[in-house]
Design a protein around this motif. Structure first.
Motif, PDB file in Angstrom:
ATOM      1  N   TYR A   1      73.504 -41.853 -28.871  1.00 15.07           N
ATOM      2  CA  TYR A   1      72.365 -41.608 -28.921  1.00 15.07           C
ATOM      3  C   TYR A   1      72.406 -41.236 -27.299  1.00 15.07           C
ATOM      4  O   TYR A   1      73.415 -41.832 -26.809  1.00 15.07           O
ATOM      5  CB  TYR A   1      71.477 -42.811 -28.378  1.00 15.07           C
ATOM      6  CG  TYR A   1      70.840 -43.469 -29.349  1.00 15.07           C
ATOM      7  CD1 TYR A   1      69.718 -43.222 -30.248  1.00 15.07           C
ATOM      8  CD2 TYR A   1      71.808 -44.292 -30.229  1.00 15.07           C
ATOM      9  CE1 TYR A   1      69.375 -43.311 -31.390  1.00 15.07           C
ATOM     10  CE2 TYR A   1      71.435 -45.061 -31.042  1.00 15.07           C
ATOM     11  CZ  TYR A   1      69.685 -44.643 -31.674  1.00 15.07           C
ATOM     12  OH  TYR A   1      69.403 -45.478 -33.431  1.00 15.07           O
TER      13      TYR A   1
ATOM     14  N   HIS B   1      72.506 -52.394 -29.198  1.00 15.65           N
ATOM     15  CA  HIS B   1      73.369 -51.683 -29.591  1.00 15.65           C
ATOM     16  C   HIS B   1      74.508 -52.201 -30.256  1.00 15.65           C
ATOM     17  O   HIS B   1      74.888 -52.395 -31.414  1.00 15.65           O
ATOM     18  CB  HIS B   1      73.945 -50.166 -28.810  1.00 15.65           C
ATOM     19  CG  HIS B   1      74.246 -49.174 -29.919  1.00 15.65           C
ATOM     20  ND1 HIS B   1      75.307 -49.092 -28.925  1.00 15.65           N
ATOM     21  CD2 HIS B   1      73.792 -47.952 -30.401  1.00 15.65           C
ATOM     22  CE1 HIS B   1      75.627 -48.125 -30.444  1.00 15.65           C
ATOM     23  NE2 HIS B   1      74.853 -47.223 -30.864  1.00 15.65           N
TER      24      HIS B   1
ATOM     25  N   GLN C   1      71.183 -48.653 -34.483  1.00 13.76           N
ATOM     26  CA  GLN C   1      69.589 -48.881 -34.946  1.00 13.76           C
ATOM     27  C   GLN C   1      69.468 -50.007 -33.991  1.00 13.76           C
ATOM     28  O   GLN C   1      69.776 -51.273 -34.387  1.00 13.76           O
ATOM     29  CB  GLN C   1      69.801 -48.774 -36.271  1.00 13.76           C
ATOM     30  CG  GLN C   1      68.102 -47.597 -36.218  1.00 13.76           C
ATOM     31  CD  GLN C   1      67.528 -47.334 -37.757  1.00 13.76           C
ATOM     32  OE1 GLN C   1      68.301 -47.430 -38.709  1.00 13.76           O
ATOM     33  NE2 GLN C   1      66.287 -47.203 -37.329  1.00 13.76           N
TER      34      GLN C   1
ATOM     35  N   ARG D   1      69.173 -38.470 -31.501  1.00 13.89           N
ATOM     36  CA  ARG D   1      70.392 -39.608 -32.337  1.00 13.89           C
ATOM     37  C   ARG D   1      71.333 -38.544 -32.686  1.00 13.89           C
ATOM     38  O   ARG D   1      71.428 -37.691 -34.120  1.00 13.89           O
ATOM     39  CB  ARG D   1      69.118 -39.728 -33.005  1.00 13.89           C
ATOM     40  CG  ARG D   1      70.032 -40.942 -33.305  1.00 13.89           C
ATOM     41  CD  ARG D   1      69.217 -41.741 -34.324  1.00 13.89           C
ATOM     42  NE  ARG D   1      68.647 -41.517 -35.769  1.00 13.89           N
ATOM     43  CZ  ARG D   1      67.979 -41.846 -36.818  1.00 13.89           C
ATOM     44  NH1 ARG D   1      67.126 -43.185 -36.599  1.00 13.89           N
ATOM     45  NH2 ARG D   1      67.358 -40.980 -37.299  1.00 13.89           N
TER      46      ARG D   1
END
Length: 124
Positions: free
Chosen positions: A70, A92, A99, A116
């Motif tokens: 991300y 994470h 996710q 993402r």
């Protein structure tokens, strides 16, 4: 598995040039993230010069091999933002896929996701 928090240390938010300009906003945020992440298992930090998200400064990435990655931006360079970034990165790191359920996100990172990225394919 290690999750990396990469902080753009050249980010300058709008109005930066009206301050004392001794540090960029990115440098300030990086120091706060480094402090908040110190001693946290499975988390590492690094600084880079420019993540090319200038319209979204301050920018960070949350990355790990084999997981979703991300880019987040639009942070204030403050302790609350740093704590949220590190809190999310810890979740994470615990996630098998990278996710993290929205209900578990720290409030300080909500509304800050920019992109993402799917994990890179394994070399065969």
């Amino acid at each position: 598995m290690t999750t990396w928090i990469t902080v753009c240390d050249t980010c300058k938010r709008e109005g930066w040039d009206t301050g004392d300009m001794t540090q960029t906003d990115g440098e300030i945020l990086a120091a706060q993230v480094e402090s908040a992440a110190a001693g946290r298992p499975n988390l590492r930090t690094r600084r880079v010069s420019c993540l090319m998200g200038c319209k979204h400064g301050c920018n960070v990435t949350i990355q790990a091999n084999g997981k979703l990655n991300y880019t987040l931006g639009r942070f204030e360079p403050d302790a609350e933002s740093a704590a949220g970034i590190v809190g999310y990165a810890a979740l994470h790191a615990e996630s098998e896929t990278g996710q993290v359920p929205y209900r578990d996100w720290p409030q300080a990172i909500k509304g800050h996701f920019v992109t993402r990225h799917a994990p890179l394919p394994e070399d065969t």
